[in-house]
Design a protein around this motif. Structure first.
Motif, PDB file in Angstrom:
ATOM      1  N   UNK A  15      -0.999  -3.968   7.103  1.00  0.00           N
ATOM      2  CA  UNK A  15      -0.633  -2.505   7.032  1.00  0.00           C
ATOM      3  C   UNK A  15      -0.621  -2.032   5.682  1.00  0.00           C
ATOM      4  N   UNK A  16       0.064  -2.814   4.589  1.00  0.00           N
ATOM      5  CA  UNK A  16       0.261  -2.399   3.297  1.00  0.00           C
ATOM      6  C   UNK A  16      -1.353  -2.101   2.576  1.00  0.00           C
ATOM      7  N   UNK A  17      -2.028  -3.046   2.685  1.00  0.00           N
ATOM      8  CA  UNK A  17      -3.443  -2.846   2.414  1.00  0.00           C
ATOM      9  C   UNK A  17      -4.210  -1.726   2.772  1.00  0.00           C
ATOM     10  N   UNK A  18      -4.238  -1.487   3.942  1.00  0.00           N
ATOM     11  CA  UNK A  18      -4.952  -0.461   4.874  1.00  0.00           C
ATOM     12  C   UNK A  18      -4.425   0.864   4.410  1.00  0.00           C
ATOM     13  N   UNK A  19      -3.031   0.977   4.153  1.00  0.00           N
ATOM     14  CA  UNK A  19      -2.319   2.280   3.611  1.00  0.00           C
ATOM     15  C   UNK A  19      -2.951   2.556   2.113  1.00  0.00           C
ATOM     16  N   UNK A  20      -2.771   1.680   1.527  1.00  0.00           N
ATOM     17  CA  UNK A  20      -3.189   1.854   0.037  1.00  0.00           C
ATOM     18  C   UNK A  20      -4.807   2.468  -0.044  1.00  0.00           C
ATOM     19  N   UNK A  21      -5.501   1.576   0.685  1.00  0.00           N
ATOM     20  CA  UNK A  21      -6.879   1.922   0.799  1.00  0.00           C
ATOM     21  C   UNK A  21      -6.969   3.334   1.004  1.00  0.00           C
ATOM     22  N   UNK A  22      -6.537   3.851   2.049  1.00  0.00           N
ATOM     23  CA  UNK A  22      -6.536   5.139   2.566  1.00  0.00           C
ATOM     24  C   UNK A  22      -5.961   6.189   1.948  1.00  0.00           C
ATOM     25  N   UNK A  23      -4.916   5.798   0.876  1.00  0.00           N
ATOM     26  CA  UNK A  23      -4.204   7.114   0.094  1.00  0.00           C
ATOM     27  C   UNK A  23      -4.682   6.847  -1.314  1.00  0.00           C
ATOM     28  N   UNK A  24      -5.163   5.839  -1.796  1.00  0.00           N
ATOM     29  CA  UNK A  24      -5.477   5.711  -3.255  1.00  0.00           C
ATOM     30  C   UNK A  24      -7.033   6.432  -3.546  1.00  0.00           C
ATOM     31  N   UNK A  25      -7.059   7.615  -3.130  1.00  0.00           N
ATOM     32  CA  UNK A  25      -8.318   8.112  -2.871  1.00  0.00           C
ATOM     33  C   UNK A  25      -8.019   9.684  -3.390  1.00  0.00           C
ATOM     34  N   UNK A  26      -9.317  10.250  -3.908  1.00  0.00           N
ATOM     35  CA  UNK A  26      -9.229  11.760  -4.408  1.00  0.00           C
ATOM     36  C   UNK A  26      -8.569  11.747  -5.936  1.00  0.00           C
ATOM     37  N   UNK A  27      -7.787  12.729  -5.954  1.00  0.00           N
ATOM     38  CA  UNK A  27      -6.940  12.740  -7.399  1.00  0.00           C
ATOM     39  C   UNK A  27      -6.167  11.433  -7.622  1.00  0.00           C
ATOM     40  N   UNK A  28      -5.710  10.737  -6.499  1.00  0.00           N
ATOM     41  CA  UNK A  28      -4.868   9.642  -6.917  1.00  0.00           C
ATOM     42  C   UNK A  28      -5.735   8.235  -7.301  1.00  0.00           C
ATOM     43  N   UNK A  29      -7.104   8.303  -6.866  1.00  0.00           N
ATOM     44  CA  UNK A  29      -7.928   7.226  -7.115  1.00  0.00           C
ATOM     45  C   UNK A  29      -8.022   7.165  -8.677  1.00  0.00           C
ATOM     46  N   UNK A  30      -8.149   8.365  -9.547  1.00  0.00           N
ATOM     47  CA  UNK A  30      -8.197   8.256 -10.886  1.00  0.00           C
ATOM     48  C   UNK A  30      -6.920   7.830 -11.633  1.00  0.00           C
ATOM     49  N   UNK A  77       8.285  -9.878   3.035  1.00  0.00           N
ATOM     50  CA  UNK A  77       7.565  -8.721   3.156  1.00  0.00           C
ATOM     51  C   UNK A  77       7.533  -7.756   1.802  1.00  0.00           C
ATOM     52  N   UNK A  78       8.850  -7.795   0.985  1.00  0.00           N
ATOM     53  CA  UNK A  78       8.911  -7.019  -0.205  1.00  0.00           C
ATOM     54  C   UNK A  78       7.779  -7.784  -1.173  1.00  0.00           C
ATOM     55  N   UNK A  79       7.995  -9.105  -1.180  1.00  0.00           N
ATOM     56  CA  UNK A  79       6.897  -9.758  -1.969  1.00  0.00           C
ATOM     57  C   UNK A  79       5.428  -9.214  -1.768  1.00  0.00           C
ATOM     58  N   UNK A  80       4.868  -9.280  -0.590  1.00  0.00           N
ATOM     59  CA  UNK A  80       3.775  -9.034  -0.184  1.00  0.00           C
ATOM     60  C   UNK A  80       3.313  -7.724  -0.376  1.00  0.00           C
ATOM     61  N   UNK A  81       4.394  -6.547  -0.501  1.00  0.00           N
ATOM     62  CA  UNK A  81       3.985  -5.113  -0.916  1.00  0.00           C
ATOM     63  C   UNK A  81       3.930  -5.162  -2.401  1.00  0.00           C
ATOM     64  N   UNK A  82       4.434  -5.987  -3.142  1.00  0.00           N
ATOM     65  CA  UNK A  82       4.245  -5.900  -4.500  1.00  0.00           C
ATOM     66  C   UNK A  82       3.101  -6.582  -4.951  1.00  0.00           C
ATOM     67  N   UNK A  83       2.575  -7.617  -4.164  1.00  0.00           N
ATOM     68  CA  UNK A  83       1.284  -8.286  -4.426  1.00  0.00           C
ATOM     69  C   UNK A  83       0.094  -7.190  -4.251  1.00  0.00           C
ATOM     70  N   UNK A  84       0.329  -6.814  -2.909  1.00  0.00           N
ATOM     71  CA  UNK A  84      -0.974  -5.930  -2.543  1.00  0.00           C
ATOM     72  C   UNK A  84      -0.824  -4.560  -3.390  1.00  0.00           C
ATOM     73  N   UNK A  85       0.079  -4.061  -3.771  1.00  0.00           N
ATOM     74  CA  UNK A  85       0.167  -2.965  -4.707  1.00  0.00           C
ATOM     75  C   UNK A  85      -0.482  -3.357  -5.911  1.00  0.00           C
ATOM     76  N   UNK A  86       0.102  -4.442  -6.403  1.00  0.00           N
ATOM     77  CA  UNK A  86      -0.732  -4.837  -7.756  1.00  0.00           C
ATOM     78  C   UNK A  86      -2.102  -5.308  -7.826  1.00  0.00           C
ATOM     79  N   UNK A  87      -2.626  -5.746  -6.564  1.00  0.00           N
ATOM     80  CA  UNK A  87      -4.091  -5.927  -6.000  1.00  0.00           C
ATOM     81  C   UNK A  87      -4.687  -4.747  -6.171  1.00  0.00           C
ATOM     82  N   UNK A  88      -4.377  -3.674  -5.475  1.00  0.00           N
ATOM     83  CA  UNK A  88      -4.951  -2.369  -5.414  1.00  0.00           C
ATOM     84  C   UNK A  88      -5.231  -1.652  -6.710  1.00  0.00           C
ATOM     85  N   UNK A  89      -4.651  -2.331  -7.838  1.00  0.00           N
ATOM     86  CA  UNK A  89      -4.506  -1.690  -9.116  1.00  0.00           C
ATOM     87  C   UNK A  89      -3.901  -0.171  -9.074  1.00  0.00           C
ATOM     88  N   UNK A  90      -3.020  -0.184  -8.263  1.00  0.00           N
ATOM     89  CA  UNK A  90      -2.327   1.153  -8.047  1.00  0.00           C
ATOM     90  C   UNK A  90      -1.427   1.394  -9.269  1.00  0.00           C
TER      91      UNK A  90
END
Length: 394
Positions: A15-30, A77-90
């Motif tokens: 869920x976290x990974x999909x949301x980041x992929x769908x939202x780190x787009x457009x101006x946010x991707x930069x 689940x908090x650990x997972x969020x922080x892991x996926x957030x960092x992996x997405x290079x957010x």
């Protein structure tokens, strides 16, 4: 210790990974990769917008209890969020001090009125916070603070100076440790005050660092004021509250920090391979040692967090041990980057334009100092964990 995740946890990861992929787009991707340590100045307004987008979508304050506006997620689940957030290079978030430090402190020790006033605005990223702890002569020795506050006509009147105050120039509020008991010394007589920054008695002066940036500041209080009820805990009991805040500072978000460290190490190794420096046995050995050190850091953090999540007593000295491990590891990584790059690392661009490795090296020199110096962490472990005699003090 069980370092595996349940099927429910893995579904949450997706869920976290999909949301980041769908939202780190457009101006946010930069914004990808911007705003890390030593680079908090990068695209600040845009990252603030991204942080508020996270909030509107329910991705802030994940571990806060539901009754306080959080999601009440498990530690895993908090650990997972922080892991996926960092992996997405957010991008680096701008609300760390409010969400990870002050919010949990108010939930644990604040009044119902303080919680109702501040927690919703922290969760929504509507009010930003800074930390008024360190002073000239009272950095690592926090009990030596000299900033004073007196209660007068229903308000605290605050006079003194703080230093190394991260992002004070962008904060709306500051949680300040001040001496409210005249004549008190050391840990006694301190109070934990919530002080608005936008007032005539507060003067913020940025400090130019080796990196050329200035996320650290000096803050001067000259008869600054705050309401009498904006003291967390009882007046004079500020040391206990301040220590609770420091405990929250080195919590679950360190897992995401380690993912960022792993990315930096992988990039340095790639540079070494492409340049041929990996053939140097000393460089190869240092990269191998850094890899092992990173895994030790991760297992130590997960083991401790797993104990907490299972209801076991919190490991004594965890915060100090964790700080010692990551600070020295990251400082050494900056030195490794310079040695891998060689002579090319010595030049800078026009107007002192540093590249990412020069910034890493220069900023990481402070890793073993800020947030509690190595010397202080060793004293904490020696005295509070090992039971050794206290260091003599003047």
């Amino acid at each position: 210790m069980d370092l595996t995740f349940s099927s429910e946890d893995e579904a949450f990861r997706a869920e976290v990974r999909d949301w980041l992929a769908e939202n780190l787009v457009g101006d946010f991707a930069a914004l990808s990769g911007l705003g890390g340590s030593g680079r908090e100045h990068e695209a600040y307004a845009e990252r603030l917008e991204w942080n508020r987008h996270l909030a509107a979508s329910g991705w802030t304050c994940l571990g806060w209890p539901v009754e306080h506006g959080g999601r009440g997620l498990s530690l895993s689940q908090q650990v997972i969020f922080h892991e996926e957030y960092a992996k997405a290079d957010a991008p680096g978030r701008v609300n760390h001090l409010g969400e990870e430090l002050l919010g949990p402190t108010l939930i644990a020790l604040g009044t119902a009125e303080q919680q109702a006033r501040f927690l919703p605005r922290i969760r929504a990223v509507e009010e930003l916070w800074c930390q008024g702890y360190s002073e000239p002569g009272a950095g690592s020795d926090l009990a030596a603070v000299r900033t004073k506050a007196r209660l007068e006509d229903g308000r605290w009147i605050i006079d003194g100076q703080k230093i190394w105050t991260s992002l004070a120039h962008q904060a709306d509020w500051c949680f300040v440790i001040a001496r409210t008991d005249s004549g008190s010394q050391r840990h006694a007589g301190l109070s934990y005050l919530l002080v608005p920054m936008d007032q005539p008695g507060v003067d913020v002066r940025p400090i130019i660092q080796l990196t050329g940036t200035s996320e650290f500041n000096e803050v001067f209080f000259d008869a600054a004021t705050t309401s009498a009820d904006l003291v967390v805990g009882e007046p004079g009991d500020g040391w206990k509250v301040a220590m609770a805040t420091l405990g929250f500072e080195r919590g679950v978000s360190t897992i995401g920090q380690q993912v960022g460290f792993a990315r930096e190490l992988a990039a340095i190794e790639d540079v070494a391979r492409r340049s041929g420096r990996i053939a140097d046995p000393i460089i190869a050995d240092r990269i191998a040692r850094a890899t092992v050190g990173l895994e030790v850091m991760r297992v130590h953090a997960l083991r401790t967090l797993s104990n907490i999540d299972s209801g076991a007593e919190k490991s004594r000295g965890f915060e100090s041990i964790a700080k010692l491990i990551w600070a020295r590891w990251h400082r050494d990584l900056g030195e490794l980057a310079m040695d891998v790059l060689g002579a090319s690392a010595l030049g800078v661009g026009a107007d002192y334009a540093l590249d990412e490795w020069q910034t890493l090296y220069l900023f990481s020199r402070a890793d073993t100092i800020y947030g509690g110096s190595d010397e202080v962490q060793r004293n904490v472990i020696a005295e509070r964990v090992l039971g050794l005699p206290r260091e003599s003090r003047p």
